[in-house]
Design an enzyme around this catalytic site. Structure first.
Site, mmCIF file in Angstrom:
data_model
loop_
_atom_site.group_PDB
_atom_site.id
_atom_site.type_symbol
_atom_site.label_atom_id
_atom_site.label_comp_id
_atom_site.label_asym_id
_atom_site.label_seq_id
_atom_site.Cartn_x
_atom_site.Cartn_y
_atom_site.Cartn_z
ATOM 1 N N GLY A 9 34.776 25.931 -23.071
ATOM 2 C CA GLY A 9 36.195 25.715 -23.331
ATOM 3 C C GLY A 9 36.454 24.370 -23.966
ATOM 4 O O GLY A 9 36.111 23.327 -23.390
ATOM 5 N N GLY A 11 39.462 23.122 -24.593
ATOM 6 C CA GLY A 11 40.840 22.711 -24.341
ATOM 7 C C GLY A 11 40.884 21.312 -23.764
ATOM 8 O O GLY A 11 39.886 20.584 -23.771
ATOM 9 N N ALA A 12 42.045 20.936 -23.242
ATOM 10 C CA ALA A 12 42.242 19.569 -22.746
ATOM 11 C C ALA A 12 41.263 19.210 -21.632
ATOM 12 O O ALA A 12 40.581 18.176 -21.691
ATOM 13 C CB ALA A 12 43.686 19.402 -22.265
ATOM 14 N N ASN A 100 43.074 27.720 -12.818
ATOM 15 C CA ASN A 100 44.189 27.643 -11.875
ATOM 16 C C ASN A 100 44.376 28.967 -11.149
ATOM 17 O O ASN A 100 44.056 30.035 -11.667
ATOM 18 C CB ASN A 100 45.489 27.291 -12.607
ATOM 19 C CG ASN A 100 45.583 25.810 -12.926
ATOM 20 O OD1 ASN A 100 45.123 24.970 -12.158
ATOM 21 N ND2 ASN A 100 46.167 25.486 -14.065
ATOM 22 N N LYS A 179 46.527 23.437 -4.006
ATOM 23 C CA LYS A 179 46.920 23.330 -5.414
ATOM 24 C C LYS A 179 47.747 24.537 -5.844
ATOM 25 O O LYS A 179 48.662 24.411 -6.670
ATOM 26 C CB LYS A 179 45.689 23.192 -6.312
ATOM 27 C CG LYS A 179 46.089 22.902 -7.759
ATOM 28 C CD LYS A 179 44.924 22.654 -8.679
ATOM 29 C CE LYS A 179 45.432 22.297 -10.075
ATOM 30 N NZ LYS A 179 44.330 22.156 -11.044
ATOM 31 N N ASN A 187 55.333 24.534 -11.410
ATOM 32 C CA ASN A 187 55.138 25.008 -12.783
ATOM 33 C C ASN A 187 56.243 25.931 -13.296
ATOM 34 O O ASN A 187 56.828 25.669 -14.356
ATOM 35 C CB ASN A 187 53.772 25.673 -12.915
ATOM 36 C CG ASN A 187 52.642 24.662 -12.996
ATOM 37 O OD1 ASN A 187 52.785 23.524 -12.588
ATOM 38 N ND2 ASN A 187 51.517 25.086 -13.524
#
Length: 296
Positions: A9, A11-12, A100, A179, A187
């Site tokens: 991945g 991504g960030a 997540n 979390k 969110n």
């Protein structure tokens, strides 16, 4: 000898882990696009004012399959399409998932990997380009065994990385549910209201709704001092925008199905109230559909 760590991945979070671990490990980033691969190989990762040299390869190609650990950092809804690629790695290669929510747990059972770890991370990172990222807050990373076992030497190396240590937990689900409560409350609300996290504290009406969502979700997540934990996160990240808020803003698919839907299913199974979370879920799904129309 440096461990060989593969990161799936670009991504960030994937780029952030690759940059931070590059000082301690032989890092390979597996990405999908040749354009990103080329930039990473020639220019490295730019984090703030620093540049980190890393190796990148395409996930669909068959090189660099020999890794001591594979960190999977893609979005939860991208995991299913990775099955065939992950299965090309030796089954002895431990896989660590930082997705997540808990929506992907059933899917993990299909993988042939002998060792699978689950993890959470609270690092705040934004990707601004194929190789550029910005940190919005340093956090922690916690891993735990879901299946199999991890080599003790590798485990010790991870915990001793000086500036980027990773903790191992005997009860990773406690951390995951913590979390999950934070994400399920913050969110979707920030995404729908188009506000940074701190507004859920400073706006009385927003805060009242936040409290109701936390109370509802915690009927099944059972996070001790759940409200205090969620509000502390809002306080500590007051100026930050949640990942779901950014996804809605940029008309991207969200992780609502991995974060809120599993909580709704748990509540429904127990015959408990799910009014607030149901509303948040339906509204976010509606946002996704509207954004998809705009992109057509």
């Amino acid at each position: 000898m440096k461990p060989k760590i593969g990161i799936v991945g670009g991504g960030a979070i994937g780029l952030y882990f690759a940059a931070q671990l590059s000082a301690y490990a032989d890092v390979t980033i597996f990405v999908r696009r040749a354009e990103q691969q080329a930039k990473l190989n020639t220019e490295g990762i730019k984090l703030g004012t620093k540049t980190f040299s890393v190796k990148s390869t395409l996930i669909q190609e068959q090189d660099s399959r020999k890794q001591d650990l594979l960190l999977v950092t893609v979005k939860s809804y991208q995991l299913a399409e990775l099955t065939s690629q992950l299965e090309t790695f030796p089954k002895e290669t431990p896989l660590a998932f930082l997705a997540n929510g808990i929506g992907h747990l059933k899917w993990l059972e299909e993988l042939s990997a002998e060792t699978i770890l689950l993890g959470i991370t609270s690092h705040g990172v934004v990707r601004t380009g194929d190789r550029e990222i910005e940190s919005s807050g340093k956090g922690e990373t916690e891993l735990g065994i879901w299946r199999g076992e991890l080599d003790k030497q590798l485990k010790n190396q991870f915990t001793q990385f000086r500036d980027f240590s990773i903790r191992f937990s005997e009860d990773i689900f406690k951390a995951i549910y913590r979390k999950l409560l934070i994400n399920a409350a913050i969110n979707p609300l920030t995404a729908l209201l188009n506000v940074p996290n701190g507004s859920l504290l400073t706006n009385k009406e927003f805060n009242n709704f936040l409290r109701e969502v936390v109370q509802e979700a915690n009927q099944v997540l059972h996070v001790e001092n759940g409200l205090e934990i969620v509000e502390e996160i809002c306080q500590n990240t007051a100026s930050n925008w949640s990942s779901m808020a950014m996804d809605v803003l940029h008309k991207r698919q969200t992780e609502i199905d991995a974060i809120v839907l599993p909580v709704l299913e748990l509540l429904t199974h127990e015959g408990l109230s799910a009014e607030k979370l149901t509303m948040l879920y339906q509204l976010i799904k509606g946002k996704e559909r509207e954004n998809a129309k705009l992109d057509d």
